[in-house]
Design a protein around this motif. Structure first.
Motif, PDB file in Angstrom:
ATOM      1  N   ALA A  16      44.642   5.028  -9.257  1.00 45.97           N
ATOM      2  CA  ALA A  16      45.721   4.061  -9.448  1.00 45.97           C
ATOM      3  C   ALA A  16      45.381   3.086 -10.556  1.00 45.97           C
ATOM      4  O   ALA A  16      44.229   2.695 -10.740  1.00 45.97           O
ATOM      5  CB  ALA A  16      45.955   3.298  -8.142  1.00 45.97           C
ATOM      6  N   ASN A  17      46.398   2.703 -11.312  1.00 46.52           N
ATOM      7  CA  ASN A  17      46.291   1.591 -12.258  1.00 46.52           C
ATOM      8  C   ASN A  17      47.662   0.931 -12.364  1.00 46.52           C
ATOM      9  O   ASN A  17      48.648   1.408 -11.776  1.00 46.52           O
ATOM     10  CB  ASN A  17      45.759   2.041 -13.623  1.00 46.52           C
ATOM     11  CG  ASN A  17      46.613   3.105 -14.277  1.00 46.52           C
ATOM     12  OD1 ASN A  17      47.779   3.290 -13.939  1.00 46.52           O
ATOM     13  ND2 ASN A  17      46.031   3.823 -15.228  1.00 46.52           N
ATOM     14  N   ALA A  18      47.729  -0.172 -13.094  1.00 50.29           N
ATOM     15  CA  ALA A  18      48.959  -0.973 -13.100  1.00 50.29           C
ATOM     16  C   ALA A  18      50.128  -0.216 -13.704  1.00 50.29           C
ATOM     17  O   ALA A  18      51.249  -0.272 -13.183  1.00 50.29           O
ATOM     18  CB  ALA A  18      48.718  -2.280 -13.856  1.00 50.29           C
TER      19      ALA A  18
ATOM     20  N   GLY B  63      37.610   4.646 -11.925  1.00 53.78           N
ATOM     21  CA  GLY B  63      37.133   3.328 -12.323  1.00 53.78           C
ATOM     22  C   GLY B  63      37.631   2.909 -13.692  1.00 53.78           C
ATOM     23  O   GLY B  63      38.060   1.761 -13.895  1.00 53.78           O
ATOM     24  N   VAL B  64      37.602   3.838 -14.647  1.00 49.66           N
ATOM     25  CA  VAL B  64      38.062   3.513 -16.000  1.00 49.66           C
ATOM     26  C   VAL B  64      39.571   3.336 -16.023  1.00 49.66           C
ATOM     27  O   VAL B  64      40.096   2.443 -16.702  1.00 49.66           O
ATOM     28  CB  VAL B  64      37.606   4.601 -16.992  1.00 49.66           C
ATOM     29  CG1 VAL B  64      38.204   4.368 -18.376  1.00 49.66           C
ATOM     30  CG2 VAL B  64      36.075   4.625 -17.084  1.00 49.66           C
TER      31      VAL B  64
ATOM     32  N   GLU C 213      25.200   1.016 -10.336  1.00 45.72           N
ATOM     33  CA  GLU C 213      24.854   0.812 -11.742  1.00 45.72           C
ATOM     34  C   GLU C 213      26.018   1.184 -12.661  1.00 45.72           C
ATOM     35  O   GLU C 213      26.276   0.503 -13.663  1.00 45.72           O
ATOM     36  CB  GLU C 213      23.620   1.642 -12.090  1.00 45.72           C
ATOM     37  CG  GLU C 213      22.364   1.190 -11.361  1.00 45.72           C
ATOM     38  CD  GLU C 213      21.209   2.153 -11.549  1.00 45.72           C
ATOM     39  OE1 GLU C 213      21.358   3.105 -12.345  1.00 45.72           O
ATOM     40  OE2 GLU C 213      20.163   1.966 -10.902  1.00 45.72           O
ATOM     41  N   ILE C 214      26.740   2.242 -12.322  1.00 46.75           N
ATOM     42  CA  ILE C 214      27.885   2.651 -13.138  1.00 46.75           C
ATOM     43  C   ILE C 214      29.034   1.665 -12.963  1.00 46.75           C
ATOM     44  O   ILE C 214      29.742   1.344 -13.934  1.00 46.75           O
ATOM     45  CB  ILE C 214      28.294   4.090 -12.784  1.00 46.75           C
ATOM     46  CG1 ILE C 214      27.195   5.053 -13.269  1.00 46.75           C
ATOM     47  CG2 ILE C 214      29.641   4.456 -13.394  1.00 46.75           C
ATOM     48  CD1 ILE C 214      27.320   6.448 -12.734  1.00 46.75           C
ATOM     49  N   ALA C 215      29.223   1.165 -11.751  1.00 45.89           N
ATOM     50  CA  ALA C 215      30.227   0.114 -11.541  1.00 45.89           C
ATOM     51  C   ALA C 215      29.917  -1.092 -12.416  1.00 45.89           C
ATOM     52  O   ALA C 215      30.821  -1.696 -13.014  1.00 45.89           O
ATOM     53  CB  ALA C 215      30.265  -0.281 -10.068  1.00 45.89           C
TER      54      ALA C 215
ATOM     55  N   LEU D 251      33.847  -5.148  -6.980  1.00 44.03           N
ATOM     56  CA  LEU D 251      35.070  -4.409  -6.635  1.00 44.03           C
ATOM     57  C   LEU D 251      34.887  -2.914  -6.857  1.00 44.03           C
ATOM     58  O   LEU D 251      35.197  -2.102  -5.982  1.00 44.03           O
ATOM     59  CB  LEU D 251      36.252  -4.922  -7.456  1.00 44.03           C
ATOM     60  CG  LEU D 251      37.566  -4.165  -7.199  1.00 44.03           C
ATOM     61  CD1 LEU D 251      38.089  -4.467  -5.794  1.00 44.03           C
ATOM     62  CD2 LEU D 251      38.613  -4.508  -8.249  1.00 44.03           C
ATOM     63  N   LEU D 252      34.386  -2.539  -8.033  1.00 41.02           N
ATOM     64  CA  LEU D 252      34.251  -1.118  -8.367  1.00 41.02           C
ATOM     65  C   LEU D 252      33.221  -0.411  -7.498  1.00 41.02           C
ATOM     66  O   LEU D 252      33.283   0.811  -7.333  1.00 41.02           O
ATOM     67  CB  LEU D 252      33.891  -0.964  -9.843  1.00 41.02           C
ATOM     68  CG  LEU D 252      34.981  -1.389 -10.839  1.00 41.02           C
ATOM     69  CD1 LEU D 252      34.433  -1.431 -12.252  1.00 41.02           C
ATOM     70  CD2 LEU D 252      36.186  -0.445 -10.760  1.00 41.02           C
TER      71      LEU D 252
END
Length: 531
Positions: free
Chosen positions: A65-67, A405-406, A459-461, A522-523
């Motif tokens: 999901a994204n805006a 995430g991206v 770490e990736i977050a 959050l991530l």
């Protein structure tokens, strides 16, 4: 805060509440002018679909999901949006993403030209008398193969990030994993982009039989599973075995080792040529000369085919030559065991690591009724109460985690350098097109939820949440833009999802010392580990 794999009680309760609020979807079909099949449609009752519901559907059906995708779904409505996803039409990528794809060699050079040219380059390198020159030429050959593989990985990620046809992109990844090939074998690095583009993607939501046929005719599959070496009196059973065990019927479905051997005989002569495009056909004995087939790099050579009688799954093969393979695929694709095996694997991917048998049975019935129509099978799943109740509970594998995430962090802003994403995915052990064995990457939680994996995800977050600007510089040495992190707290999608976060996650976010730390928490939260 490091996310825990088990999730939280509030998350599970929220998922069950979501399942209760969305009723089972109803089926409806309508014809479209010139279409090859009825339009696969879903309809919802008039009940209002709230923000949380939309985000959960987006997280499951799309790559995250994204805006912007949430706004589009809200404007379109869930039923129409799902109809669009099940019946994808050509949709442009953002110009900045499409320009990157258009510049790739895999986008404008036909596969046969690529492979034959590289084969000539390899032979020329091997023939050099000077050892230093030979070493340099071989390195250049390997670098060219690596570049073609990287182009395929980049194109996949750009489409997953920005294509409006998100379900098609999800299913392309699913089928690439199902019909797995590995980059490290032979020259498959040169072939994998075409394999995805022309064997998998066009059929990702179409008929399973067509998908099966396209993979059998592609040189990447024939090279990977050694059928290019399968010939009469020199039988190689690798492809025949995996075609039955992994691609169609599944383990324990009742076929025998004798069936594997017979299918291998059916597939003798089905292989790959590296002869120049203008080369004459091989010298084939007159009685079967008309059976010779070459299409690009695919070749059926009658000289290598076993023309003896064959019996597969208790029934004789009636055809001759390459048509034997078509008859065998028909039999495999339409077997009840295949309907059950494919339906269960789709349910594992989209619903649960251990999907309810009743759901699998309904999906298998839809698969059979529609003659293996993948979209119709998915429709039966999307309409089910089991699917709705599962939203927000399916653990993300590494590829899903990075892309989601991206997408959430940067929405529709086009990434200029996907190399950090590729590296993040590699670090978590799921490199694109990199699984060694034919079974593909596992789709269940236990494979990806170890303590080490969770530490790497944190770490990736942090990399995405505090230093995501690395994605937007084409040169690794160029300075990062300021600020070098996304404005996640300002995202409409993030604001909408905050009401569904657990008390632990909300407490961690409240303790963040700066925006970068807030993004990271959050991530890395348990909620963002699931879709």
């Amino acid at each position: 805060m490091v996310a825990t794999p088990g999730g939280s009680v509030p998350l599970r309760r929220a998922s069950l509440a979501l399942g209760a609020c969305v009723l089972a979807l109803l089926a409806a079909c309508a014809s479209t002018p010139g279409s090859q099949r009825p339009l696969v449609s879903l309809s919802l009752p008039s009940t209002q679909v709230n923000d949380a519901t939309r985000l959960r559907w987006l997280d499951r059906v799309s790559w995250g999901a994204n805006a912007s995708s949430d706004a589009h779904l809200a404007q379109r409505g869930l039923a129409l949006w799902m109809r669009d996803q099940l019946n994808p039409r050509p949709a442009p990528l953002p110009p900045a993403a499409q320009a990157q794809i258009d510049a790739m060699a895999i986008s404008h050079t036909p596969l046969d030209q690529l492979v034959i040219g590289l084969e000539a380059q390899r032979k020329a390198a091997d023939a050099l008398p000077d050892e230093d020159q030979k070493k340099a030429a071989r390195q250049a050959y390997q670098q060219q193969l690596n570049q073609l593989a990287r182009e395929a990985q980049t194109r996949f990620l750009l489409r997953a990030l920005y294509s409006p046809n998100q379900l098609q992109e999800q299913m392309t990844w699913f089928w690439m994993n199902h019909f797995n090939v590995n980059l490290r074998k032979d020259n498959i690095r040169a072939m994998v982009g075409d394999y995805e583009e022309n064997a998998i993607r066009p059929h990702a939501l179409g008929k399973f039989r067509d998908l099966l046929d396209a993979t059998l005719h592609h040189p990447a599959m024939l090279r990977y599973l050694d059928n290019a070496q399968n010939a009469a009196n020199r039988i190689n059973e690798n492809y025949a075995r995996e075609l039955m065990e992994l691609h169609t019927l599944g383990v324990g479905s009742g076929y025998s080792q004798g069936d594997v051997q017979e299918l291998a005989r059916v597939l003798t002569g089905v292989g790959v040529t590296s002869a120049p495009l203008d080369a004459p056909p091989p010298n084939v004995r007159p009685a079967v000369r008309a059976d010779y087939v070459r299409k690009g790099l695919f070749e059926f050579n009658p000289n290598r085919h076993d023309y003896g009688p064959k019996t597969l799954l208790g029934q004789p093969i009636q055809s001759h030559g390459l048509a034997e393979a078509d008859e065998a695929l028909d039999r495999l694709a339409r077997a009840p065991a295949t309907a059950r095996f494919i339906s269960r694997k789709l349910a594992v991917y989209f619903v649960s690591d251990d999907p309810p048998q009743a759901l699998v049975d309904r999906m298998a019935a839809a698969f059979t009724r529609s003659d293996g129509d993948i979209a119709v099978t998915l429709k039966a799943m999307f309409e089910s109460p089991e699917f709705t109740a599962s939203l927000g509970r399916k653990f993300r594998d590494p590829v899903h985690y990075v892309i989601a995430g991206v997408r959430l962090a940067y929405d529709d802003r086009v990434v200029l350098n996907v190399n950090p994403m590729i590296n993040w995915i590699n670090r978590m052990g799921e490199p694109l097109y990199g699984h060694e064995t034919p079974d593909g990457y596992p789709l269940n939680e236990v494979a990806w939820a170890s303590a080490g994996q969770m530490n790497t995800r944190f770490e990736i977050a942090r990399a995405i949440g505090a230093n995501g600007a690395v994605l937007f510089r084409a040169d690794d040495k160029a300075p990062l833009e300021k600020p070098a992190f996304p404005q996640l707290a300002e995202s409409r999608a993030v604001r909408a999802m905050q009401g569904g976060l657990s008390a632990d996650t909300r407490e961690a976010l409240a303790q963040a010392k700066n925006p970068q730390e807030w993004n990271t928490f959050l991530l890395a939260s348990p909620e963002l580990m699931r879709r």
